[in-house]
Design an enzyme around this catalytic site. Structure first.
Site, PDB file in Angstrom:
ATOM      1  N   ILE A 137       0.860  -1.166   0.000  1.00 53.18           N
ATOM      2  CA  ILE A 137       0.000   0.000   0.000  1.00 53.18           C
ATOM      3  C   ILE A 137       0.907   1.230   0.000  1.00 53.18           C
ATOM      4  O   ILE A 137       2.078   1.149   0.383  1.00 53.18           O
ATOM      5  CB  ILE A 137      -0.975   0.035   1.205  1.00 53.18           C
ATOM      6  N   ASP A 138       0.382   2.351  -0.456  1.00 56.37           N
ATOM      7  CA  ASP A 138       1.200   3.550  -0.608  1.00 56.37           C
ATOM      8  C   ASP A 138       1.716   4.070   0.734  1.00 56.37           C
ATOM      9  O   ASP A 138       1.128   3.803   1.791  1.00 56.37           O
ATOM     10  CB  ASP A 138       0.391   4.656  -1.295  1.00 56.37           C
ATOM     11  N   LYS A 139       2.771   4.840   0.662  1.00 54.75           N
ATOM     12  CA  LYS A 139       3.410   5.399   1.860  1.00 54.75           C
ATOM     13  C   LYS A 139       2.405   6.081   2.775  1.00 54.75           C
ATOM     14  O   LYS A 139       2.408   5.871   3.996  1.00 54.75           O
ATOM     15  CB  LYS A 139       4.501   6.388   1.454  1.00 54.75           C
ATOM     16  N   ARG A 237      -7.141   5.633  -5.803  1.00 58.58           N
ATOM     17  CA  ARG A 237      -6.890   7.059  -6.031  1.00 58.58           C
ATOM     18  C   ARG A 237      -7.199   7.453  -7.477  1.00 58.58           C
ATOM     19  O   ARG A 237      -7.809   8.507  -7.737  1.00 58.58           O
ATOM     20  CB  ARG A 237      -5.433   7.374  -5.678  1.00 58.58           C
TER      21      ARG A 237
END
Length: 302
Positions: A137-139, A237
């Site tokens: 998963i993204d930062k 997103r």
């Protein structure tokens, strides 16, 4: 570097190449073989082929296994929240702001550094930089991740992701008032031809499907639960932006005028999968982080 050749026998005629190579070395996973093919380290009669290539009697398979890159990936006591752990898998909570795995120039403070301190054994399929990591998963997205403790468990979890049987539910706060209570976004995602650092909806992109359901409305903002059917880079997103409701706080895909919350309002709160050995379905849930809760409280006040 290791090199060897395999000559296809009559009995192996028309068998898939990855199956043949797994027979040659039982410790190899399909993922490892496919990665070597993509790197053109596996050749058939001197030519690169796809992973679904069906062999012909007499084919000469040349295999080159490159020497691993050597990095000093150290374990760090990051006090990770290990939500669940058994002999095969673990489920870990990644806080917002933490990178999942090291990369050249960024070798510390990642989830992997913390996992190496807290979990004795991790799978090696994804190499030295990403031990145990099955998905990411993204930062600036918080939430749950599956971790594999050995290669067979890793392959099982990857197969479940491919089969779309893993439950992955996210809570997202988006811009705009979504009038309908639920919906599905089915739009292919690929690299943005105008910005290679971003993803976008592109005709030749990878199949991507996101299901969403409205949880609460706050005037010009909507809280939604998104369920991933596929798992493309930045999928939620990109998809929410595509339907005109970009995530609040998203610096890459959101509007310039948004709530400043230090990154996108996105939380991977529910994760479910089949335990590789027992076959039992396991599901885990973690609440929203405090900063996300505070944003919702402020919106309710307004």
């Amino acid at each position: 570097m290791k090199q060897f050749e395999v000559i296809i026998t009559k009995e192996q005629n028309r068998d898939r190449l990855d199956k043949i190579l797994q027979t040659h070395d039982a410790d190899w996973s399909r993922t490892q073989i496919q990665n070597l093919m993509k790197q053109e380290q596996i050749l058939v009669n001197g030519e690169p082929v796809k992973s679904n290539y069906k062999a012909t009697e007499g084919d000469v398979i040349s295999v080159t296994i490159p020497s691993p890159e050597v990095y000093d990936i150290v374990s760090e006591d990051l006090n990770l929240n290990i939500v669940y752990e058994d002999a095969d898998v673990a489920v870990v909570y990644k806080p917002k702001g933490m990178v999942v795995h090291p990369a050249p120039g960024h070798l510390s403070g990642t989830l992997v550094n913390g996992l190496m301190h807290q979990i004795k054994d991790l799978s090696g399929i994804n190499g030295i930089m990403r031990p145990g990591i099955v998905h990411r998963i993204d930062k600036d997205t918080s939430g749950l991740l599956m971790v594999a403790k050995h290669d067979k468990a890793h392959q099982s979890l990857v197969d479940q992701l491919v089969a779309k049987t893993v439950t992955r539910k996210y809570t997202a706060l988006v811009h705009g008032h979504i009038a309908h209570d639920k919906g599905t976004v089915d739009a292919p995602i690929g690299r943005d031809p105008k910005d290679r650092q971003s993803m976008n909806i592109v005709d030749k992109g990878k199949h991507a499907v996101t299901h969403f359901e409205v949880m609460e409305r706050f005037g010009d903002y909507t809280l939604v639960e998104c369920r991933l059917e596929t798992g493309r880079t930045h999928q939620i997103r990109v998809h929410m932006k595509f339907i005109g409701h970009p995530l609040v706080g998203d610096p890459k895909y959101g509007p310039k005028r948004t709530l400043d919350i230090g990154g996108q309002a996105l939380h991977a709160g529910v994760l479910g999968f089949i335990q590789p050995t027992t076959g039992e379905y396991l599901e885990f849930e973690v609440p929203l982080p405090d900063d996300f809760k505070q944003v919702l409280k402020d919106l309710k006040k307004d």
